[in-house]
Design an enzyme around this catalytic site. Structure first.
Site, short mmCIF file in Angstrom:
data_model
loop_
_atom_site.label_atom_id
_atom_site.label_comp_id
_atom_site.label_asym_id
_atom_site.label_seq_id
_atom_site.Cartn_x
_atom_site.Cartn_y
_atom_site.Cartn_z
N CYS A 64 -2.34 9.15 2.52
CA CYS A 64 -1.95 8.59 1.26
C CYS A 64 -2.95 8.51 0.17
O CYS A 64 -2.80 8.89 -0.96
CB CYS A 64 -1.61 7.16 1.39
SG CYS A 64 -3.02 6.23 2.10
N GLU A 92 0.90 -1.23 0.13
CA GLU A 92 0.06 -0.11 -0.26
C GLU A 92 0.91 1.23 0.08
O GLU A 92 1.44 1.66 1.06
CB GLU A 92 -0.82 0.07 1.10
CG GLU A 92 -1.88 -1.12 1.35
CD GLU A 92 -3.04 -1.22 0.32
OE1 GLU A 92 -3.17 -0.03 -0.29
OE2 GLU A 92 -3.62 -2.18 0.33
#
Ligand code: NAD
Length: 499
Positions: free
Chosen positions: A302, A268
């Site tokens: 993010c 990720e």
């Protein structure tokens, strides 16, 4: 010197599970291995700072290779028992961990807020209560995620991948740990966690919660440390899978190490997510939402929307609305319940973010709000919420992840151009579209991103989360997040012959 300092602390008087407290320092010098807190053997350490006061608030002693080895061995020996437990028994442990975390909610909130700089009011909801709910919803989702299926004469089962190395960043520390650990445990894996050295509180409290929930020894092990501890873990031959959340550069390295060893890997990574405002969208709503998304956790998110694409002929209207919305993001102490935006995580990170802003300002972009020299509180790693307008697609601020409070506004003249700009990125984590719902849906289906929000739809923790391209591989969340920690096994029995 360090050796002398360590031996003068007299840690033998402390309860085994408590971090040492001394002059407001929390010293994480124990690792959680095989169900117990073990004194750290290493001498290297990282100082943890309160991002609003710049004061040292803790130290993390880095786990050495032998400690990582012991932790992996504990996870390996716990694997047979844990993977064979009935699903409901594993779910009961996972729910018990959630209950124990809940009892430590205020310690988690104040620690995470001090470390990351996110205002405490938001931390309680987003960084603590949401992950606690996710521990529970992951337990609930497991039966569906792991259900056997039949194809012809094959019975297809999802079996646990084995021992998982979980490596997490600092920006949403409990959320990221939860995305990996709750899912891996429900899949039947055992785990060695290495949390970020900049935000150790969440992992420390998780260790306490695991102890209180009486999870079988070795099922979860926690080694604190920096990248060198992480390196010992990802290269360990007894680790079957590495699940990593963090920067794209470290992710690339982990992918190459895992590729060489043929370990499973889930990554990720970073993002440069775009939001397209169609001409019929409500500019007030879009502007408010763009500012809220981009500046959440001071831009240290993010999947933050960091590129806003607006119709060329509406640019001036958006400019005014964005400026007003950004000016409402008052900077302040994250402990203050009324603060909308806090500081960044560290001095180094603030300097990195400022250098992005200085370069963008020097290149003559339209500075709508903030900027590298905008006033900020004197103490703390603050950067003003900053918006640049009429940003060309090739500008660094439109292409690279800043991971700070920086929004780039770009303009387009046709729907195809908007899509081309939105998809013209090496990343592909998140995206958003605003406008007539059926038209927005059609655009959403052409966006190259793992998650696309139409008209401000909220985050869904049960939906798969992850990216395309440089944003990584694999998914977390809900049934897909549990499946990530499994291998498929097909067992064939002789087909029944029809009479
Ligand atoms: P980072 O890559 O510097 O560190 C992440 C973790 O990896 C830390 O625990 C660190 O100690 C460890 N690490 C560093 N070098 C290592 C090595 N060689 N081997 C093993 N482990 C190593 O990232 P960060 O600064 O902590 O976090 C910010 C980054 O994370 C941003 O790029 C952000 O986009 C990304 N991120 C992505 C997601 C997502 O879900 N896609 C979520 C949050 C953050």
């Amino acid at each position: 010197m360090l050796r002398q300092w360590r031996s003068s602390i007299g840690h033998e008087c402390l309860p085994a599970s408590a971090p040492e407290k001394r002059n407001n320092d929390v010293i994480h010098r124990q690792h959680f291995i095989n169900g117990a807190w073990a004194e750290a053997l290493g001498w290297n350490e990282t100082t943890v700072h309160d991002s609003a006061t710049e004061q040292a608030i803790g130290k993390v002693v880095h786990a050495t290779e032998p400690e990582v080895d012991t932790a992996v061995a504990a996870a390996r020996s716990a694997y047979a028992g844990w993977s064979q437990l009935p699903l409901e028994a594993r779910a009961a442990y996972v729910r018990a961990i959630a209950d124990r975390l809940e009892s430590h909610a205020e310690t988690l909130s104040s620690g995470i807020s001090a470390e990351t700089g996110m205002p405490i009011k938001l931390v309680r909801r987003i960084q603590v209560q949401a992950p606690i709910s996710a521990w529970r919803s992951t337990a609930d989702a497991a039966a569906r995620a792991l259900a056997e299926t039949q194809t012809g004469h094959s019975c297809i089962a999802r079996v646990p991948v084995g021992v998982v190395a979980a490596i997490t960043p600092w920006n949403y520390p409990l959320h990221q740990i939860t995305g990996k650990l709750a899912a891996a445990l429900m899949a039947g894996c055992t785990v060695v966690l290495k949390p970020s050295e900049l935000a150790p509180t969440a992992a420390h409290v998780l260790g306490l919660a695991i102890e209180e929930a009486a999870l079988p020894s070795g099922v979860v092990n926690i080694v604190f440390g920096d990248g060198s501890t992480g390196e010992s873990l990802i290269t360990h031959p007894q680790v079957d899978m590495v699940s990593f959340t963090g920067s794209t550069s470290v992710g690339r390295h982990i992918a190459s190490v895992a590729g060489h060893a043929l370990k499973r890997v889930a990554l990720e990574l970073g993002g440069k997510s775009a939001s397209i405002a169609l001409p019929e969208a409500d500019p007030t709503l879009v502007a408010r939402h763009a500012v809220g998304s981009c500046f959440l956790n001071s831009g240290q998110t993010c999947n933050a929307i960091t590129r806003l694409l607006v119709p060329e002929d509406q640019y001036e209207q958006y400019r005014d609305l964005l400026k007003v919305a950004a000016e409402k993001m008052t900077l302040g102490d994250p402990r203050d319940e009324t603060t909308r935006m806090g500081p960044l995580v560290s001095h180094e990170h603030r300097e990195r973010v400022r250098s992005f802003l200085s370069e963008a300002a020097a290149s003559g972009l339209d500075l709508i709000s903030g900027g590298p020299d905008a006033p900020v509180p004197g103490l703390g790693y603050f950067v003003a919420p900053t918006i640049f307008g009429r940003v060309p697609v090739h500008a660094r601020i439109a292409r690279e992840e800043v991971f700070g409070p920086a929004l780039a506004v770009l303009t387009y003249t046709s729907e195809d151009e908007a899509l081309r700009i939105a998809n013209d990125t090496e990343y592909g984590l998140a995206a958003a579209v605003w406008g007539d719902e059926s038209r927005a849906m059609a655009i959403a289906q052409r966006m190259r991103a793992g998650q696309v929000d139409v008209n401000g739809a909220p985050f869904n923790p049960l939906a798969p989360f992850g990216g395309f391209g440089a944003s990584g591989m694999g998914r977390e969340g809900g049934i897909h997040g549990i499946a990530e920690f499994t291998e498929l096994r097909a067992i064939q029995t002789p087909p029944t012959t029809k009479s």
